[in-house]
Write an enzyme that holds these catalytic residues in place. Structure first.
Site, short mmCIF file in Angstrom:
data_model
loop_
_atom_site.label_atom_id
_atom_site.label_comp_id
_atom_site.label_asym_id
_atom_site.label_seq_id
_atom_site.Cartn_x
_atom_site.Cartn_y
_atom_site.Cartn_z
N CYS A 1 52.70 3.84 15.41
CA CYS A 1 52.01 3.29 14.25
C CYS A 1 52.94 3.38 13.04
CB CYS A 1 50.74 4.08 13.95
SG CYS A 1 49.65 4.37 15.36
N HIS B 1 53.91 0.86 9.87
CA HIS B 1 53.06 1.07 8.70
C HIS B 1 53.59 2.12 7.74
CE1 HIS B 1 50.17 -1.72 10.33
NE2 HIS B 1 50.27 -1.10 11.49
N CYS C 1 46.00 -2.96 18.12
CA CYS C 1 47.31 -2.46 17.72
C CYS C 1 47.97 -1.70 18.86
CB CYS C 1 47.14 -1.54 16.51
SG CYS C 1 48.21 -1.99 15.15
N ARG D 1 40.37 -2.73 15.90
CA ARG D 1 41.73 -2.93 15.42
C ARG D 1 42.69 -1.95 16.09
NH1 ARG D 1 45.33 -5.23 15.05
NH2 ARG D 1 46.79 -5.65 13.37
#
Lengths: 287, 120, 142
Positions: free
Chosen positions: A201, A205, A248, A244
């Protein structure tokens, strides 16, 4: 073994703008949620000096002016408006036994979103709002709703709406080491590279939050969970946070976890803690 | 700690008994294949992160360095191939997927991408 | 103009990329595979090795039903192992299904190659898991 703490890695880390963490804590003895939260804010303060920390609840719109204009235009007639109304109607429709959602939650379910997810000591697990919506139904003899979209996202949207602008307040209780373990598990998931594409992640991000993937900037890690559920243009409808997550996770070319798995709940716990001090602003709209 | 050595020294380090397969005959077909892989989301999807001055490469991302001066940056084409095969060897935190090591692309597809980007 | 600037910046920041010398058999294998692809040989500490993956070597047997079935079964077992670690990759089950379909049609060579790829993917997922246990913290900001 690939990683050597040497010159090369040092250079690579500096290039990525990331300094090896000394104080962050990577095991149960050392992990410190509050230190993590402050470090994350400091990271984004340095990366985008002009962006106000409070504004991260608005995702990339905090840091990218051109997309913000489009988004503000969209928010003038928010695409989730109908879903909030429908959510309110569903919320107030009694179950067959005459009871309703308001009977299951503190304060009748109004203005409580910012306290979720929370550590439940009795059950020894992280509880999410969606989880308790379905438990409420089942305890009252109703069938659970599907996790990802539809009515559950509308009810959740309405409940979030009643909590708008309330400061997010996630606790990791000190009297139960399992709570800290759940937090650490979520943190570890966020930073772990996985799937055939070898992506964490954090790769996009955090590390990649100032650079484009094709034409898009990835949403910054800070503020990532404040505005759920979201009406996502790509879906053309509302969806839950765990919908989501699953997408992802799949995008890393992993076989994804299912919504409300322990892994995803722990991830939500970690991410939501990172947002303490920001306000709850769901539901949201995103591309 | 791993020692950095020059390209020449590292070439001497590695003894191979085979050369790269002959490619002259189908070189332009191979380049076209490489381009298709570069642009395709389902295959290499290199365009999502690397700008390249090919008129067909629109809205490239900028997560990775642009594809320029490849011959200067990679005098030995095999070093470029190795970088595409597994970029984590040089930078374990990189966003770039290990296209060869994780068998995202086949070895032939990697050869094709190398030939395509080596023109820029 | 922009290209020129980028070029100049790169020329300043990057001299020619070079390859670090391998520091283990595993690293030597990967580096040679990375540079030369499969079907090549290299020398590590005086001994000659192939750049083929162990799974590719396993697949290089007579293409018949029994061998295809055996490699498919072995790929499934490896994938079950990585699934337990919650590091299963997205496409592996599909590749195994394709291998089974090929075997059912009598295309045993194709089945063997697909099964080898699936088994390799599963093994890499396991490797990725163990690597992550030791190194996930490196990307956490201070």
């Amino acid at each position: 073994m690939k990683i050597k703490t040497g010159l090369m890695l040092g250079a690579a880390l500096l290039t990525a703008g990331i300094v090896q963490a000394a104080d962050s804590g990577f095991d149960l003895e050392t992990v410190n949620p509050e230190a993590d939260r402050k470090a994350l804010q400091a990271y984004f303060k340095e990366r985008f000096p002009k962006a106000e920390i409070e504004d991260y609840v608005n995702g990339i719109y905090a840091v990218d002016a051109p997309s913000r204009e489009q988004w503000e235009a969209l928010e003038e007639f928010p695409p989730y408006e109908f879903d909030i109304e429908e959510g309110e109607r569903l919320f107030n429709t009694p179950f067959a036994n005459g009871k309703g959602y308001a009977d299951c939650f503190e304060n009748g379910g109004i203005g409580i979103r910012h306290n979720y997810p929370y550590w439940n000591k009795e059950q020894g697990t992280v509880k999410t709002l969606e989880m308790e919506i379905n438990e409420c139904r089942e305890n009252n003899g109703e069938k659970p709703l599907r996790w990802s979209k539809g009515d559950i996202s509308r009810i959740s949207a309405y409940m979030a709406w009643t909590s708008r602008d309330m400061p997010i307040n996630i606790q990791v209780p000190k009297d139960d080491p399992r709570a800290l373990a759940a937090y650490l598990d979520g943190k570890k998931f966020y930073y772990t590279k996985r799937g055939q594409l070898n992506l964490s992640c954090a790769n996009c991000h955090l590390q990649g939050s100032n650079i484009r993937v094709r034409a898009d900037i990835p949403g910054p890690m800070l503020g990532q969970t404040t505005h759920w559920p979201v009406f996502r243009s790509k879906w053309g409808e509302m969806g839950t946070l765990h919908r989501r997550y699953k997408g992802c996770h799949r995008d890393s070319r992993s076989r994804p976890d299912q919504p409300q798995s322990e892994t995803f709940r722990n991830l939500e716990y970690f991410q939501s803690y990172m947002n303490n001090g920001l306000v709850s602003n769901g539901p949201g709209s995103r591309k | 700690m791993r020692k950095l050595v020059t390209a020449a020294a590292s070439a001497a380090f590695i003894f191979t008994t085979f050369a790269m397969p002959a490619q002259a005959d189908n070189h332009s077909a191979q380049i076209a294949e490489g381009k298709s892989i570069y642009l395709s989301k389902k295959r290499g999807n290199c365009i999502s992160c690397h700008q390249i001055s090919d008129p067909d490469a629109n809205q490239a991302g900028n997560q990775g360095p642009p594809i320029v001066a490849m011959k200067q940056r990679f005098p030995d084409k095999r070093t470029l191939r190795a970088q595409i095969w597994d970029a984590t060897r040089n930078n374990p935190l990189t966003i770039m997927p290990p296209l060869g090591k994780h068998w995202i692309l086949s070895e032939e597809e990697i050869d094709a991408v190398v030939e395509y980007v080596y023109q820029f | 103009m922009i290209r020129k600037t980028i070029f100049a910046a790169l020329a300043l920041s990057l001299s020619a990329t070079v390859v670090a010398a391998p520091d283990s058999y595993q690293d030597a294998f990967e580096l040679n595979r990375a540079m030369y692809g499969k079907g090549h040989t290299f020398v590590w500490q005086g001994k000659e090795y192939s750049t083929d993956h162990p799974e590719e070597i396993e697949a290089a047997v007579e293409a018949n039903a029994a061998n295809a079935a055996a490699l498919i079964a072995s790929a499934k077992a490896k994938n079950a192992e990585v699934a337990k670690l919650n590091f299963e990759w997205k496409l592996t089950r599909d590749i195994i299904k394709k291998a089974e379909a090929a075997a059912a049609k009598g295309e045993f060579r194709k089945a063997l190659n697909l099964a080898a790829q699936a088994k390799y993917h599963a093994r890499m997922g396991i490797e990725q898991y163990h690597y992550a246990q030791a190194n996930w913290h490196l990307s956490v900001p201070e």
